[in-house]
Scaffold this motif. Structure first.
Motif, PDB file in Angstrom:
ATOM      1  N   ARG A 135     -29.301  14.398 -23.386  1.00  0.00           N
ATOM      2  CA  ARG A 135     -28.911  15.796 -23.311  1.00  0.00           C
ATOM      3  C   ARG A 135     -27.688  16.038 -24.172  1.00  0.00           C
ATOM      4  O   ARG A 135     -26.931  15.120 -24.490  1.00  0.00           O
ATOM      5  CB  ARG A 135     -28.656  16.235 -21.868  1.00  0.00           C
ATOM      6  N   ASN A 151     -12.721  19.610 -16.281  1.00  0.00           N
ATOM      7  CA  ASN A 151     -13.963  19.206 -16.965  1.00  0.00           C
ATOM      8  C   ASN A 151     -14.744  20.475 -17.371  1.00  0.00           C
ATOM      9  O   ASN A 151     -14.313  21.589 -17.081  1.00  0.00           O
ATOM     10  CB  ASN A 151     -14.764  18.319 -16.011  1.00  0.00           C
ATOM     11  N   PRO A 152     -15.927  20.339 -18.002  1.00  0.00           N
ATOM     12  CA  PRO A 152     -16.631  21.512 -18.551  1.00  0.00           C
ATOM     13  C   PRO A 152     -16.952  22.636 -17.572  1.00  0.00           C
ATOM     14  O   PRO A 152     -16.851  23.802 -17.930  1.00  0.00           O
ATOM     15  CB  PRO A 152     -17.927  20.922 -19.107  1.00  0.00           C
ATOM     16  N   GLU A 163     -14.850  22.368 -12.181  1.00  0.00           N
ATOM     17  CA  GLU A 163     -14.639  21.942 -10.792  1.00  0.00           C
ATOM     18  C   GLU A 163     -13.711  20.749 -10.654  1.00  0.00           C
ATOM     19  O   GLU A 163     -13.320  20.401  -9.553  1.00  0.00           O
ATOM     20  CB  GLU A 163     -15.992  21.623 -10.124  1.00  0.00           C
TER      21      GLU A 163
HETATM   22  P1  ADP Z   1     -25.786  17.143 -12.612  1.00  0.00           P
HETATM   23  O1  ADP Z   1     -26.564  18.023 -11.702  1.00  0.00           O
HETATM   24  O2  ADP Z   1     -26.541  16.821 -13.869  1.00  0.00           O
HETATM   25  O3  ADP Z   1     -25.268  15.896 -11.969  1.00  0.00           O
HETATM   26  P2  ADP Z   1     -23.737  19.226 -12.670  1.00  0.00           P
HETATM   27  O4  ADP Z   1     -24.498  20.442 -13.061  1.00  0.00           O
HETATM   28  O5  ADP Z   1     -23.341  19.071 -11.244  1.00  0.00           O
HETATM   29  O6  ADP Z   1     -24.510  17.915 -13.162  1.00  0.00           O
HETATM   30  O7  ADP Z   1     -22.443  19.155 -13.545  1.00  0.00           O
HETATM   31  C1  ADP Z   1     -21.373  18.310 -13.174  1.00  0.00           C
HETATM   32  C2  ADP Z   1     -20.549  17.954 -14.351  1.00  0.00           C
HETATM   33  O8  ADP Z   1     -21.319  17.120 -15.207  1.00  0.00           O
HETATM   34  C3  ADP Z   1     -20.143  19.107 -15.251  1.00  0.00           C
HETATM   35  O9  ADP Z   1     -19.033  19.806 -14.811  1.00  0.00           O
HETATM   36  C4  ADP Z   1     -19.863  18.356 -16.517  1.00  0.00           C
HETATM   37  O10 ADP Z   1     -18.606  17.710 -16.454  1.00  0.00           O
HETATM   38  C5  ADP Z   1     -20.969  17.347 -16.529  1.00  0.00           C
HETATM   39  N1  ADP Z   1     -22.139  17.855 -17.255  1.00  0.00           N
HETATM   40  C6  ADP Z   1     -23.123  18.654 -16.814  1.00  0.00           C
HETATM   41  N2  ADP Z   1     -24.029  18.930 -17.781  1.00  0.00           N
HETATM   42  C7  ADP Z   1     -23.601  18.279 -18.867  1.00  0.00           C
HETATM   43  C8  ADP Z   1     -24.075  18.136 -20.204  1.00  0.00           C
HETATM   44  N3  ADP Z   1     -25.171  18.716 -20.647  1.00  0.00           N
HETATM   45  N4  ADP Z   1     -23.338  17.382 -21.027  1.00  0.00           N
HETATM   46  C9  ADP Z   1     -22.226  16.774 -20.612  1.00  0.00           C
HETATM   47  N5  ADP Z   1     -21.743  16.856 -19.391  1.00  0.00           N
HETATM   48  C10 ADP Z   1     -22.401  17.601 -18.523  1.00  0.00           C
END
Ligand code: ADP
Length: 633
Positions: free
Chosen positions: A227, A336-337, A340
Motif C-alpha cells: 500500500r 502520526n498520519p 491519533e
Molecule cells: P489499519 O486498519 O490498517 O491497521 P488504521 O486505519 O487504524 O490502520 O490506521 C492506523 C495508522 O496506521 C494510521 O494513523 C497511520 O499511522 C497508519 N496507516 C494507515 N494507513 C496507512 C497507509 N496507507 N500508509 C501508511 N501508514 C498508514
C-alpha cells in the motif's frame, strides 16, 4: 460462500466477503509466483507464533535471576527459522539495553532443557485474533514472521533546517513507508521561503516545497508492494509560511495528496484570537519577527480552507504536551498520519483494537470478558515492541525507551446498535465513558503487572508516572485508531465512528451491481418482517433512513454519520479522549450544506473540550472521496 472460494482463498474463519478480498489482496502471504500460501487462520497463527515466542525470552530472564521455571513450561527442541530470527534480534535488543544475561546459545539450550510457557500465550493470542475479538494494526498482520518484520503503524520524524537533515529524514521516511508504516512531521523548524541560505547565498524554498518532495517520495514507494504511504504535515501557527501552508491543499486532492495537514496551535493562539490580537510570525532560524497578522485572519483562512478541502485540521500542542507522560524525554511536535498518536521525534508506536461488538451479552456489556481481552492485548502489544524489526536505529532506541503501545477499539457503533442506543444521545456518551475508562484502567493495571514481571520502561525514571509513584511497563497504553482496514477484516463498524451507510450499491466488473446491506440492519429488519430487496434499494439511494417510512425507534438506532450533528461527533471524540493516554482518530462528518460557522464551532469546541486535535470532513468537499454514502462505484 461459493463466491469467497472462487477468490482463491480458503476462508477458514467465516469472514465477510470484503474481509476475504482485503486479506487476499494485501495480507495473506504469497509465494514467488504470487500464489497465496496461507489461510486467514494461518495468518493469525503466524502473527501469534512470532509475537508470543517473545515470552520465552522473559522466561529465560526470570530463570537467570531466580532459577524459576514457569508453570506449564514446555520444552522446545526446535523453533522455526523465522522464530529463531525474531528471538535472536530481540535477545540482542535486550542485551544492548543491559537487561539480558547469558548468551543466545544458553537461551536456546534453556528452551530445550527447561522449557517455556510461550506456547500458552501463542495459543491465546491466536484465539484472540481469529475470533476477531482483537486485531493488531496492519503492519503487524502483514509483516510478523516475514523478512520485513516491521510491526508498527505510527512514526514521527524530526525535520531539521538543513539539506542534510531534510534528506536524512526523507530517506528514513522511504524506509518506513516501504515497511508499511505512516509518518508524521513538524516542518516548523525549517526557515521560511525566500530566507537566506548561508552556504550558497541563495534563497530557501520553504516548508511547503519540501513537503512536496516528501509527497512525491511517498507516491514512488509503494509499501512492500502493498500500500502507498501516508503522512501528517504540521506547521505551527506562527511560522512565516503559515498562510501558504494553510492554502496548500486543493479539493481535487492533486497537491500533497499523500498528506493530511494540520496547523499546530497553542493556548496563546486562542487568547490572541479571543482578544482580536495579532500573531507575530517568527523565522525559526533567526528567531526574529518577520510579519504580524491578525489571529482572526489566520483563523478565517483555516476555516475557509477546511470547508473547501477538509484540510487543514488543528493539533493542540499545549494540550498534547500537558498530557505528555515522558516530558523528561522531550516535547511532542507532531502526530502520526491520522492524528491519533502524538509521538516524540523518532518515536514509533504499534496499535491494536478490540472489537467491541463482540462484547454484548443480551442488553449488557460483558465486562469480565472485556477485562481478559484488555489484559491479553496489552501483553501482546508489549511483546510486539520486542519482536519488532525497526527500520532505523534511532527509532529503535527511542521506541524502546518509552515503550508506547496503543490499545483501542472498533465496532463501537455496532455495540450501540446492539444495545439499541442511538449514537447521538447522552446515553451513548455514558456508555463511551464507561467502556473506555474501563479499558484504560485495566490496560494500565495490565501494564503495571508487566512492569512487576519485566521492569518499567527505561524512561520511566523522571517521567510523570514516576512522580505519581506508578510503575508502568509502557508510557502510554491506549489510542483510538481509525481501524480503516482492520475493521473490514473484523467485519465491524470502524473505530468509534457511527455507521457510514446502512446500504449501498457497489458497482462491480461486467456492469453488475451488488447490493450491500449493513448486517445489523438486515438482521433487525428481517426480525421485524420489514426486510425487502425493494426497501434496501431505496435505503441505498442515500444510505440512511431520513426519508424512509419506518418506525422512529429504528431510525434513531440506525442513525448514520452524516445525520449525526457535528457537535455529537465532537462530544464523542472528547469523551473517548478523556480516557485515552494518546489521541483519538475521529472524523467530524458534516453534510455538504454545512457552513463555515459549523466548522469554526466544531474546531472551537474540540479545543474547549480538551481534544488533542480535530479534523472535519464536509461531504463532497473532495472530488475524490474514499467513502460516499448511497450509490457508489
Ligand atoms: P489499519 O486498519 O490498517 O491497521 P488504521 O486505519 O487504524 O490502520 O490506521 C492506523 C495508522 O496506521 C494510521 O494513523 C497511520 O499511522 C497508519 N496507516 C494507515 N494507513 C496507512 C497507509 N496507507 N500508509 C501508511 N501508514 C498508514
Amino acid at each position: 460462500r461459493e463466491e469467497k472460494e472462487s477468490l482463491g482463498v480458503k476462508d477458514d474463519l467465516k469472514l465477510t466477503l470484503n474481509a476475504v478480498k482485503v486479506l487476499e489482496a494485501r495480507y495473506l502471504l504469497k509465494d514467488e509466483d504470487g500464489k497465496i500460501i496461507e489461510t486467514p487462520r494461518q495468518m493469525f497463527r503466524r502473527v501469534a507464533s512470532h509475537i508470543g515466542i517473545i515470552e520465552a525470552l522473559y522466561d529465560f530472564m526470570e530463570y537467570k535471576k531466580t532459577g524459576k521455571i514457569p508453570e506449564n513450561a514446555e520444552k522446545i527442541g526446535k523453533v522455526s527459522l523465522t522464530q529463531e530470527e525474531v528471538l535472536r534480534r530481540a535477545f540482542n535488543y535486550m542485551k544492548e539495553d543491559g537487561i539480558m544475561e547469558g548468551t543466545f546459545e544458553e537461551f536456546m539450550d534453556f528452551l530445550s532443557t527447561k522449557g517455556t510457557s510461550a506456547h500458552l500465550y501463542i495459543n491465546k493470542f491466536e484465539e484472540m485474533m481469529s475470533s476477531l475479538d482483537f486485531v493488531p494494526n496492519s503492519p503487524t498482520l502483514m509483516n510478523a514472521g516475514t523478512k520485513l518484520g516491521q510491526l508498527s503503524a505510527c512514526f514521527v520524524l524530526p525535520v531539521g533546517d538543513s539539506i542534510e537533515d531534510i534528506f536524512e529524514t526523507l530517506k528514513n521516511t522511504a524506509l518506513i513507508h516501504k515497511s508499511g508504516g505512516g509518518t508524521g512531521f513538524s516542518f516548523s523548524r525549517l526557515r521560511p521561503k525566500d530566507d537566506i541560505v548561508g552556504s550558497t547565498k541563495g534563497v530557501a524554498s520553504g516548508p511547503v516545497s519540501f513537503m512536496k518532495i516528501f509527497d512525491v517520495t511517498t507516491d514512488v514507494i509503494k509499501q512492500g508492494g502493498k500500500r502507498r504511504g501516508a503522512n501528517m504535515g504540521i506547521l505551527n501557527y506562527n511560522h512565516p509560511d503559515i498562510m501558504e501552508f494553510v492554502l496548500s491543499k486543493d479539493s481535487e486532492n492533486k497537491v500533497l495528496s499523500n498528506f493530511n495537514i494540520s496547523v499546530g496551535v497553542t493556548d496563546e493562539f486562542f487568547e490572541k484570537l479571543d482578544n482580536d490580537d495579532y500573531v507575530d510570525l517568527i523565522n525559526p532560524r533567526t528567531k526574529k519577527v518577520t510579519k504580524r497578522i491578525k489571529a482572526k485572519e489566520l483563523w478565517d483562512a483555516i476555516i475557509d480552507q477546511a470547508w473547501k478541502t477538509a484540510d487543514p485540521g488543528l493539533i493542540f500542542l499545549d494540550e498534547i504536551n500537558r498530557k505528555n507522560p515522558v516530558k523528561n524525554v522531550g516535547d511532542i511536535e507532531s502526530t502520526n498520519p491520522c492524528g491519533e498518536q502524538p509521538l516524540l521525534p523518532y518515536e514509533s508506536c504499534n496499535l491494536g483494537s478490540i472489537n467491541l461488538s463482540k462484547y454484548v451479552n443480551g442488553k449488557d456489556i460483558d465486562y469480565d470478558r472485556l477485562r481478559e481481552t484488555v489484559w491479553l492485548a496489552t501483553r501482546f502489544l508489549d511483546d510486539v515492541i520486542d519482536a519488532n524489526k525497526f527500520p532505523v536505529e534511532q527509532i529503535k532506541k527511542v521506541t524502546r525507551m518509552t515503550r508506547k503501545i496503543g490499545l483501542g477499539v472498533m465496532g463501537f457503533a455496532d455495540l450501540l446498535i446492539k444495545l439499541e442506543v442511538p449514537y447521538n444521545s447522552w446515553e451513548a456518551l455514558e456508555i463511551a465513558e464507561k467502556v473506555m475508562s474501563f479499558i484504560n484502567e485495566e490496560s494500565h493495571k495490565a501494564s503495571q503487572h508487566l512492569a512487576e514481571e519485566r521492569g518499567v520502561f527505561p524512561a520511566w525514571y523522571g517521567s510523570e508516572w514516576e512522580k505519581e509513584g506508578i510503575k508502568m511497563r509502557n508510557s502510554t497504553t491506549t489510542t483510538i485508531a481509525p481501524t480503516g482496514t482492520i475493521s473490514i477484516i473484523a467485519g465491524c463498524s470502524s473505530s468509534i465512528e457511527p455507521i457510514f451507510a446502512l446500504a449501498f450499491v457497489r458497482h462491480v466488473l461486467n456492469g453488475q451491481e451488488l447490493l450491500e446491506v449493513n448486517p445489523l440492519f438486515e438482521e433487525k429488519t428481517r426480525s421485524l418482517g420489514l426486510y425487502s430487496e425493494e426497501l434496501m434499494r431505496k435505503v441505498a439511494e442515500t444510505g440512511n433512513l431520513e426519508n424512509i417510512e419506518i418506525n422512529e425507534e429504528i431510525k434513531k438506532i440506525f442513525v448514520t454519520a452524516h445525520e449525526v450533528d457535528p457537535q455529537w461527533h465532537v462530544l464523542m471524540q472528547a469523551t473517548f479522549q478523556r480516557y485515552c493516554d494518546s489521541g483519538v482518530s475521529k472524523t467530524i462528518n458534516m453534510k455538504s450544506d454545512a457552513t463555515r460557522e459549523d466548522i469554526a464551532k466544531a474546531y472551537r469546541m474540540a479545543k474547549d473540550l480538551h481534544c488533542k486535535g480535530i479534523t472535519v470532513y464536509r461531504d463532497k468537499s473532495k472530488t475524490v472521496q474514499v467513502l460516499t454514502a448511497g450509490t457508489t462505484e
